[in-house]
Design an enzyme around this catalytic site. Structure first.
Site, PDB file in Angstrom:
ATOM      1  N   HIS A  59      -3.094   7.187   2.943  1.00  0.00           N
ATOM      2  CA  HIS A  59      -3.416   5.888   2.467  1.00  0.00           C
ATOM      3  C   HIS A  59      -4.984   5.628   2.792  1.00  0.00           C
ATOM      4  O   HIS A  59      -5.015   5.746   4.100  1.00  0.00           O
ATOM      5  CB  HIS A  59      -2.412   4.436   2.817  1.00  0.00           C
ATOM      6  CG  HIS A  59      -2.831   3.414   2.441  1.00  0.00           C
ATOM      7  ND1 HIS A  59      -3.555   3.028   1.100  1.00  0.00           N
ATOM      8  CD2 HIS A  59      -3.058   2.406   3.045  1.00  0.00           C
ATOM      9  CE1 HIS A  59      -3.912   1.688   1.158  1.00  0.00           C
ATOM     10  NE2 HIS A  59      -3.494   1.291   2.423  1.00  0.00           N
TER      11      HIS A  59
ATOM     12  N   CYS B  42       0.602  -1.036   0.012  1.00  0.00           N
ATOM     13  CA  CYS B  42       0.069   0.105   0.184  1.00  0.00           C
ATOM     14  C   CYS B  42       0.815   1.334  -0.003  1.00  0.00           C
ATOM     15  O   CYS B  42       0.150   2.354  -0.063  1.00  0.00           O
ATOM     16  CB  CYS B  42      -0.872  -0.004   1.170  1.00  0.00           C
ATOM     17  SG  CYS B  42      -2.141  -1.366   1.237  1.00  0.00           S
TER      18      CYS B  42
ATOM     19  N   ASN C 132     -10.360  -0.266   0.259  1.00  0.00           N
ATOM     20  CA  ASN C 132      -8.910  -0.129   0.316  1.00  0.00           C
ATOM     21  C   ASN C 132      -8.124  -0.377  -0.990  1.00  0.00           C
ATOM     22  O   ASN C 132      -8.355  -1.497  -1.110  1.00  0.00           O
ATOM     23  CB  ASN C 132      -8.119  -0.737   1.417  1.00  0.00           C
ATOM     24  CG  ASN C 132      -6.761  -1.015   1.440  1.00  0.00           C
ATOM     25  OD1 ASN C 132      -6.033  -0.226   0.690  1.00  0.00           O
ATOM     26  ND2 ASN C 132      -6.008  -1.213   2.443  1.00  0.00           N
TER      27      ASN C 132
END
Ligand code: ACO
Length: 306
Positions: free
Chosen positions: A232, A108, A262
């Protein structure tokens, strides 16, 4: 440092999967998912290559630049379409490019690690880079596992980066890796994502806060100077906890995970794109880009939009 952000683009699959839809096959509920994660719905479908190419095309159109002016394609992805060749080569082909193309995997934190790589390439002779974050996480989710199925999704974001000898938009960069934490979040070949969610949560807040503080210090500013945080998009509670510790109110934080879940390497460019579309990005203001991911990896950068 001579990196200028020129144009942005995004692409998500058309298929919307709501929490209620997931609740039909999983022992979960809209209420649990919204309260514990902030996610309301996500987009599922496509491939990293197809979503990445579309986002890239849109970023080039936004920047008003032609494909033949791009001299490097960088793709941040955790979910390449194949082990070989790199998915960036498929994106380059789709866009009619024959310049170098390569993938970067830092989970990520991938977009941030690739941005740092792009910075190095631009400072050593490259003129214009297409940086794409694209993910097809749904392919690596066990749809019977409520722990992961409610979190991960598909999507892509892209940015055109130019070299400018008179200065750049990136004022500081702090990146790190702790490979001893590898087992907290993994996906084996042919397997599915698995995670110790609680421990990832705990460490995520710590690395985001520490790296963000260091990035602000290196840029010579404090959290009061930050107009926009582009974090993020993993869990609203992680963003809230980190923002509180940094002394930054939530009004300054960009949140798109409610709509997109996500999307790993794509989440920071998706969030940035959304902020700009909503008139939240202003010339001369400071922004903090910050992320964390499997590895563990983490990265924060202070940016001043030109
Ligand atoms: N639906 C309903 N109940 C659930 C679900 C679900 N989807 N998942 C867990 N539960 C239950 C648990 O079984 C537990 O029940 P119990 O109290 O009877 O034991 C209860 O809900 C609480 O579970 P916790 O794990 O304590 O829930 P938590 O508040 O920690 O939230 C979550 C879990 C959302 C995973 C959180 O820990 C988190 O966001 N962690 C970080 C995730 C992350 O950032 N990942 C990194 C990126 S992913 C990547 O790199 C690809």
């Amino acid at each position: 440092m001579g990196v200028r952000f020129r144009g942005w683009g995004m692409a998500v699959p058309d298929r919307v999967v709501t929490n209620d839809e997931l609740s039909q096959t999983l022992d979960t509920s809209d209420e649990w998912i919204r309260e514990r994660t902030g996610i309301r719905e996500r987009r599922i479908g496509g491939s990293s290559g197809s979503l990445g190419a579309l986002a890239g095309q849109r970023a080039m159109a936004d920047a008003g630049v032609s494909a033949d002016s791009i001299d490097f394609v960088l793709l941040a992805t955790t979910t390449p379409d194949r082990i070989a060749p790199a998915t960036s080569t498929a994106i380059a082909a789709e866009l009619g490019l024959t310049c170098p193309a390569m993938d970067v995997n830092a989970a990520c934190s991938g977009f941030m690690f690739a941005l740092r790589t792009a910075q190095g390439l631009l400072e050593t002779g490259n003129k214009r880079i297409l940086l794409v974050g694209a993910e097809n996480l749904s392919r690596w989710v066990d749809w019977n596992d409520r722990n992961m199925a409610v979190l991960l999704a598909d999507g892509a974001g892209a940015v055109v980066l130019d070299y400018d000898e008179n200065g750049g938009d990136i004022l500081s960069f702090v990146l790190g890796t702790d490979g001893t934490a590898a087992e907290l979040l993994t996906c084996e070949h042919g397997g599915y994502f698995q995670m110790d969610g609680k421990e990832v949560f705990r460490r995520a807040v710590r690395v985001v806060v520490d790296s963000a503080q260091e990035a602000m210090e290196r840029a010579g500013i404090t959290s009061e100077d930050i107009s926009l945080v582009v974090p993020h998009q993993a869990n609203i509670r992680i963003i809230q906890a980190a923002a509180q510790r940094l002394g930054i109110d939530m009004e300054r934080c960009v949140v798109v995970l409610d709509r997109y879940g996500n999307t790993s390497s794509s989440s920071i460019p998706l969030a940035f794109f959304d902020a700009r579309e909503n008139g939240r990005v202003h010339s001369g203001e400071y922004a903090l880009l910050t992320g964390f991911g499997a590895g563990m990896t983490w990265a924060s950068a202070v940016v001043r939009w030109s």
